[in-house]
Design an enzyme around this catalytic site. Structure first.
Site, PDB file in Angstrom:
ATOM      1  N   HIS A 124     -77.354 136.298  37.586  1.00 45.25           N
ATOM      2  CA  HIS A 124     -76.031 135.681  37.682  1.00 45.25           C
ATOM      3  C   HIS A 124     -75.036 136.650  37.037  1.00 45.25           C
ATOM      4  CE1 HIS A 124     -74.009 131.566  38.351  1.00 45.25           C
ATOM      5  NE2 HIS A 124     -73.025 132.383  38.012  1.00 45.25           N
ATOM      6  N   TYR A 297     -66.639 125.648  46.836  1.00 50.38           N
ATOM      7  CA  TYR A 297     -65.484 125.237  46.037  1.00 50.38           C
ATOM      8  C   TYR A 297     -64.256 124.916  46.866  1.00 50.38           C
ATOM      9  CZ  TYR A 297     -68.022 126.503  41.846  1.00 50.38           C
ATOM     10  OH  TYR A 297     -68.953 126.542  40.835  1.00 50.38           O
TER      11      TYR A 297
END
Ligand code: FCB
Length: 449
Positions: A124, A297
């Site tokens: 990540h 999103y």
């Protein structure tokens, strides 16, 4: 909380996993107990992080993991998505760091004790700085180093992992990190973007192979950020712009993974911008995955123009504190569109959430917009499920307020408020609402197995 969700919704069934997500650099802190990564170095460059902050302490999660695990159990989630910090797990020679291993062991054991399924991401965004010093993702060898890391993670931790993800949002690592440079390591250039992107994809393919051979029964996937790219008008040039934007943004990573090829856009690129493909690469990258993770999103609208042939329109309607348009139906649209275009493996929504200007007043954080956002996105997800898209789970971003990359600590995405002076955690109104809904799902067992 999800008043309009029909009782027979798949979301109410035991097989559908409901979780929350975090990532290592954004919450862990304990910088002194690991080697530096590219984000440590980037944070120290003046002007890169909005509030001049860094991840040295973050949410102090390494020291407070037991309490954070209790929060997960209190919420009643089925699953928890977190990531391993490569620079905490391995040393410069690629050997296991006993202290790093002990931390991730504790985390996995703590989840098992609480009956929560771990979804573990290997990358990540925090490349160890010693690998960046040797060229980072511009070097093909970094992909091989990632494969070795994945193999060690699988051998030492794989027995307790529910699902592996190789990379989180490689478009962000490649474009924001090597293309426009607003993320670590802050390099720029279209050639660098495509080179880094290819090596990240190769890292995914090589790690997939390693994970499969070391932890055989654990499903492996990748997490991509795909936003629908819509034309800003009904003019044909804007429709073209939207198609180019889509190929540049998400299809650049999705198609190699799902179909073993780059989008057609690749053929039109000048030599210096071509991905450095070697024989066998695309077969390795396109090897079947067990699931596709999607982070959703917002939607974007594009107009023709600009050096890349597309320009994003300012968002319409309600926006979040990130300035992103809030558009739950975009999630349904994306899922249905992808299912129509590709042979999709099972899908997990690995991130979805909203940054709001929350305030903690007398120990209470009232965030009705977050609960409404969550409800509206779950209703949109329910529609996609009814249309036949095979989605197996949903992870809300995020468990905690945390370090939001170039935005530092100025954006709050958490279900749980973090006081950055005292590091105290306060579940927000949305966390209470979610807990109530999770606890009321018909027929679902909670707690330890
Ligand atoms: C995603 C990242 C995640 C978080 C959210 C808001 O792009 O994967 O770490 O920052 O955005």
């Amino acid at each position: 909380m999800i008043e309009n969700l029909p009782g027979d919704s798949v979301l109410n069934q035991e097989a559908f996993l409901f979780g929350v997500a975090t990532s290592a650099f954004q919450i862990e802190g304990a910088v002194g107990e690991r080697r530096p990564c590219i984000w440590d170095a980037f944070c120290r460059e003046p002007g890169k992080i909005r509030d001049g902050s860094n991840g040295d302490i973050a949410c102090d999660h390494v020291a407070r993991s037991e309490a954070d695990l209790d929060l997960l159990a209190w919420l009643g989630v089925d699953a928890y998505r977190f990531s391993i910090n490569w620079a905490r797990f391995l040393d410069e020679q690629g050997r296991i760091d006993p202290r790093g291993l002990a931390f991730y062991d504790r985390l996995l054991d703590g989840l098992a004790e609480r009956g929560i399924k771990p979804f573990v991401t290997l990358y990540h965004w925090e490349l160890p700085q010693h690998l960046e010093a040797r060229g980072g993702w511009l070097e093909r060898d970094t992909a091989a180093r990632f494969r070795d890391y994945a193999a060690l993670a699988a051998t030492r931790l794989g027995d307790r992992v529910e699902a592996w993800a190789t990379l989180n949002e490689p478009w962000c690592s490649a474009w924001l990190g090597y293309g426009n440079g607003i993320h670590a390591p802050g390099r720029t250039g279209l050639g660098a973007y495509r080179k880094a992107g290819h090596h990240l994809l190769l890292a995914h393919g090589m790690a997939l192979e390693a994970l499969r051979s070391e932890s055989k029964s654990v499903p492996v996937g990748i997490v991509l950020n795909d936003s629908p790219c819509l034309p800003a008008s009904d003019q044909p040039e804007d429709a073209d712009a939207a198609r180019i934007a889509e190929a540049f943004h998400y299809r650049w990573f999705l198609e190699p993974v799902l179909a073993g090829r780059y989008p057609g856009l690749a053929d039109e690129l000048p030599e210096a911008q071509q991905p450095p493909i070697r024989p066998g690469d695309l077969a390795c990258i396109g090897a079947p995955i067990d699931y596709l993770g999607l982070n959703y999103y917002t939607v974007e609208r594009y107009r023709a123009g600009g050096p890349l042939g597309f320009e994003a329109e300012p968002p319409q309607g309600t926006t979040s504190d990130m300035g992103w348009a809030v558009d739950p139906d975009g999630l349904r649209h994306l899922l249905e569109e992808l299912a129509e275009r590709y042979e999709l493996p099972p899908v997990y929504i690995c991130e979805n959430g909203i940054a709001l200007r929350d305030e903690c007043v007398d120990g209470v954080v009232d965030d009705p917009r977050r609960a409404a956002y969550l409800r509206d996105h779950l209703l949109a997800l329910d529609e996609a499920l009814r249309a036949g898209v095979d989605v197996r789970g949903y992870f809300h971003w995020s468990l905690l307020d945390n370090f939001e990359w170039a935005e530092g600590y100025t954006k709050r995405f958490g279900l749980v408020w973090v006081d950055y002076d005292t590091l105290e955690r306060v579940p927000k109104g949305s966390a209470h609402a979610l807990r109530q809904w999770l606890g009321a799902r018909p027929g679902i067992r909670r707690g330890t197995p």
